[in-house]
Design an enzyme around this catalytic site. Sequence first.
Site, PDB file in Angstrom:
ATOM      1  N   GLY A  54      57.883   2.842  45.273  1.00  0.00           N
ATOM      2  CA  GLY A  54      57.132   3.998  45.748  1.00  0.00           C
ATOM      3  C   GLY A  54      57.190   5.122  44.738  1.00  0.00           C
ATOM      4  O   GLY A  54      57.422   6.273  45.093  1.00  0.00           O
TER       5      GLY A  54
ATOM      6  N   GLY B 198      55.266  11.865  45.956  1.00  0.00           N
ATOM      7  CA  GLY B 198      56.367  12.442  46.708  1.00  0.00           C
ATOM      8  C   GLY B 198      57.712  12.358  46.016  1.00  0.00           C
ATOM      9  O   GLY B 198      57.838  12.551  44.801  1.00  0.00           O
TER      10      GLY B 198
ATOM     11  N   ASP C 183      51.764  -4.839  46.403  1.00  0.00           N
ATOM     12  CA  ASP C 183      52.252  -4.572  47.754  1.00  0.00           C
ATOM     13  C   ASP C 183      53.745  -4.880  47.779  1.00  0.00           C
ATOM     14  O   ASP C 183      54.157  -6.033  47.835  1.00  0.00           O
ATOM     15  CB  ASP C 183      51.500  -5.440  48.751  1.00  0.00           C
ATOM     16  CG  ASP C 183      51.997  -5.276  50.179  1.00  0.00           C
ATOM     17  OD1 ASP C 183      52.878  -4.419  50.414  1.00  0.00           O
ATOM     18  OD2 ASP C 183      51.517  -6.007  51.056  1.00  0.00           O
TER      19      ASP C 183
ATOM     20  N   TYR D 189      59.233  14.172  65.442  1.00  0.00           N
ATOM     21  CA  TYR D 189      59.803  13.493  64.279  1.00  0.00           C
ATOM     22  C   TYR D 189      61.073  12.736  64.662  1.00  0.00           C
ATOM     23  O   TYR D 189      61.028  11.562  65.007  1.00  0.00           O
ATOM     24  CB  TYR D 189      60.051  14.486  63.130  1.00  0.00           C
ATOM     25  CG  TYR D 189      60.160  13.762  61.805  1.00  0.00           C
ATOM     26  CD1 TYR D 189      59.039  13.558  61.012  1.00  0.00           C
ATOM     27  CD2 TYR D 189      61.367  13.231  61.372  1.00  0.00           C
ATOM     28  CE1 TYR D 189      59.115  12.863  59.817  1.00  0.00           C
ATOM     29  CE2 TYR D 189      61.458  12.530  60.186  1.00  0.00           C
ATOM     30  CZ  TYR D 189      60.331  12.345  59.410  1.00  0.00           C
ATOM     31  OH  TYR D 189      60.417  11.642  58.237  1.00  0.00           O
TER      32      TYR D 189
ATOM     33  N   LYS E 170      63.658   5.931  61.356  1.00  0.00           N
ATOM     34  CA  LYS E 170      64.659   6.521  60.465  1.00  0.00           C
ATOM     35  C   LYS E 170      66.077   6.134  60.903  1.00  0.00           C
ATOM     36  O   LYS E 170      66.956   5.930  60.063  1.00  0.00           O
ATOM     37  CB  LYS E 170      64.500   8.034  60.435  1.00  0.00           C
ATOM     38  CG  LYS E 170      63.174   8.505  59.859  1.00  0.00           C
ATOM     39  CD  LYS E 170      62.919   7.964  58.467  1.00  0.00           C
ATOM     40  CE  LYS E 170      61.618   8.484  57.879  1.00  0.00           C
ATOM     41  NZ  LYS E 170      61.325   7.902  56.542  1.00  0.00           N
TER      42      LYS E 170
END
Length: 408
Positions: A57, A61, A120, A246, A255
């Site tokens: 990734g 970000g 991917d 969240y 998470k």
Amino acid sequence: MSLRQIEPKQRGFLIVNSHPEGAAQTVRRMWESTPAHTPAHTPARTDGRRPVALVLGHSAGYGLATLLTGLRRHGIRGIGVAFEAPDTGRRTATAGWYRTAAAARLAAAEGHDIRFVNTDAFSIDAKTHVADLLEQHYGPVDYLIYSLAAPRRTDPATGDVHHSVIKSLHHAYEAPALDFSADDPKVAWARIEPGTEDETRATVAVMGGDDWAMWVHALAARGLLAQDFTTVALTYVGSEVTAPVYRQGTIGAAKEHLEQTARDLNTSSLLKEKDGRAFTVVAGAAVTQASSAIPSIALYTAFLRTVLGEDGFRTTTEQASDLWDQLEGHTPLVLDDAGRIRLDGWELDDHVQDRVRALWADPERGLEEAQAGAAWFMSQVRELYGWGVEGTDYDHPVETETPWPSGR
């Protein structure tokens, strides 16, 4: 060659095209804000080599910030993995495609050894291909940085496609949100429905720790975990005012699974044999393509930026620099009671949160005080796609067919 005059195509937070030079300029700005590595920041390995990092990734970000600061400040080598789309003639390439090309140019100019793979990352083929490249060019991995953000994931074992959802748990929740449909931002109210058990499981399948663990196991199976191997996965906790959507919602369930995965990895024989370690890293608030899609996060971030101002709101680059300094032992690890690395103390400071809560208590009036913060947030969203970036000439045609850098 494909010189085109392009303009942003936008509705609210949704922007469907990117500006190549604007996207590249954001990468150059991040690069230049990171001090170049010095002998004090060049890790001393017993075999004299620089650390090998695999960044999953890398194109946006915190993944992008971690890649750039790792290269420039600590001289890492290795591979970045992302899944981006090229220019089609009808639509530009994704901003992450252009950012990757810019990162490759900057790294090459300073002699860094980094390859980029467009694939991917959830797939078995990706893990096999990346392991092949590691064997051919780098050897065992010292750092695995997991910063993937995607709306869906295909389970490689079953072929099932899981879609993540942004929902509350157990009951519906209404929250104030930023509405940019008019010229001036205003407060709208978003109703967030509770997720079903199936939706929660699907969100965990996409955003939890299953794929992270699969990467560690895939590397281990190929003998590609270095001694003292470290892996981290980026996560977020945030404020109590955003908790219902969240940390107490479907995303929070994912998470929690990610954090449990870190604990499971730490007790596994794979890491124990290498004196390895696994952490989740709680970063602070940031304007990212993922966060801008979450109701109420935009308004909260605008309030936070208003309270902290430009100097107090820490960039992803600043936080990534802190992370590398902790991982490399230049500064002590900042761990909470759950064993998570914390980079978000600046955001969750009691005084800061008290002021944010005061704005949140009356969001319409709060927005009147936070107009500059709201404008800043929207400008940051546009910059994610290369628009509105200072120093970029938008009045002339630009080459949109940028090749993907070597590495494949």
